[in-house]
Design a protein around this motif. Structure first.
Motif, PDB file in Angstrom:
ATOM      1  N   ARG A  22      23.743  85.569 -24.246  1.00 28.21           N
ATOM      2  CA  ARG A  22      22.634  86.511 -24.271  1.00 28.21           C
ATOM      3  C   ARG A  22      22.156  86.739 -25.701  1.00 28.21           C
ATOM      4  NH1 ARG A  22      23.159  92.364 -21.544  1.00 28.21           N
ATOM      5  NH2 ARG A  22      25.201  92.109 -22.480  1.00 28.21           N
ATOM      6  N   TYR A  23      23.083  86.720 -26.671  1.00 26.41           N
ATOM      7  CA  TYR A  23      22.721  86.942 -28.067  1.00 26.41           C
ATOM      8  C   TYR A  23      22.932  85.691 -28.917  1.00 26.41           C
ATOM      9  CZ  TYR A  23      22.912  91.727 -26.502  1.00 26.41           C
ATOM     10  OH  TYR A  23      22.705  92.876 -25.816  1.00 26.41           O
ATOM     11  N   GLY A  24      23.134  84.566 -28.278  1.00 25.79           N
ATOM     12  CA  GLY A  24      23.390  83.322 -28.991  1.00 25.79           C
ATOM     13  C   GLY A  24      22.113  82.651 -29.457  1.00 25.79           C
ATOM     14  N   PRO A  25      22.234  81.372 -29.796  1.00 20.62           N
ATOM     15  CA  PRO A  25      21.059  80.637 -30.292  1.00 20.62           C
ATOM     16  C   PRO A  25      20.000  80.469 -29.212  1.00 20.62           C
ATOM     17  CG  PRO A  25      22.908  79.166 -29.950  1.00 20.62           C
ATOM     18  CD  PRO A  25      23.418  80.546 -29.714  1.00 20.62           C
ATOM     19  N   TYR A  26      18.781  80.337 -29.659  1.00 20.24           N
ATOM     20  CA  TYR A  26      17.685  80.118 -28.727  1.00 20.24           C
ATOM     21  C   TYR A  26      17.751  78.694 -28.191  1.00 20.24           C
ATOM     22  CZ  TYR A  26      15.913  84.382 -30.776  1.00 20.24           C
ATOM     23  OH  TYR A  26      15.793  85.673 -31.208  1.00 20.24           O
ATOM     24  N   PRO A  27      17.657  78.490 -26.903  1.00 17.53           N
ATOM     25  CA  PRO A  27      17.782  77.147 -26.334  1.00 17.53           C
ATOM     26  C   PRO A  27      16.815  76.123 -26.938  1.00 17.53           C
ATOM     27  CG  PRO A  27      17.793  78.779 -24.590  1.00 17.53           C
ATOM     28  CD  PRO A  27      17.476  79.492 -25.874  1.00 17.53           C
ATOM     29  N   GLY A  28      15.618  76.561 -27.293  1.00 14.76           N
ATOM     30  CA  GLY A  28      14.637  75.641 -27.857  1.00 14.76           C
ATOM     31  C   GLY A  28      15.012  75.116 -29.230  1.00 14.76           C
ATOM     32  N   ARG A  29      15.834  75.864 -29.966  1.00 14.77           N
ATOM     33  CA  ARG A  29      16.226  75.463 -31.323  1.00 14.77           C
ATOM     34  C   ARG A  29      17.680  75.017 -31.406  1.00 14.77           C
ATOM     35  NH1 ARG A  29      15.338  80.190 -35.062  1.00 14.77           N
ATOM     36  NH2 ARG A  29      16.408  78.754 -36.414  1.00 14.77           N
ATOM     37  N   LEU A  30      18.365  74.986 -30.290  1.00 14.24           N
ATOM     38  CA  LEU A  30      19.796  74.692 -30.309  1.00 14.24           C
ATOM     39  C   LEU A  30      20.097  73.322 -30.903  1.00 14.24           C
ATOM     40  CD1 LEU A  30      22.598  75.671 -29.611  1.00 14.24           C
ATOM     41  CD2 LEU A  30      22.313  74.702 -27.342  1.00 14.24           C
ATOM     42  N   ARG A  31      19.331  72.330 -30.499  1.00 20.49           N
ATOM     43  CA  ARG A  31      19.577  70.979 -31.036  1.00 20.49           C
ATOM     44  C   ARG A  31      19.337  70.949 -32.538  1.00 20.49           C
ATOM     45  NH1 ARG A  31      17.367  65.220 -28.691  1.00 20.49           N
ATOM     46  NH2 ARG A  31      18.248  63.925 -30.337  1.00 20.49           N
TER      47      ARG A  31
END
Length: 56
Positions: A22-31
């Protein structure tokens, strides 16, 4: 592509194992973030010299 960037096949293998909280990295920028960490540990370069392609 730098030597720290992953191929699409490598990302397809690794991506499902990375947690998205919930407070982790944004899925769009994870890579992009993951590749930035790889760059840091593969090259040993300081964070301030990280290429701009990996984001802030």
């Amino acid at each position: 592509m730098t030597r720290a960037q992953l191929t699409d096949a490598e990302w397809e293998f690794i991506g499902p194992y990375l947690p998205i909280g919930r407070y982790g990295p944004y899925p769009g920028r994870l890579r992009q973030q993951f590749e930035g960490v790889l760059w840091r540990f593969r090259t040993g370069g300081p964070w301030r010299e990280m290429p701009a392609e990996f984001g802030a």
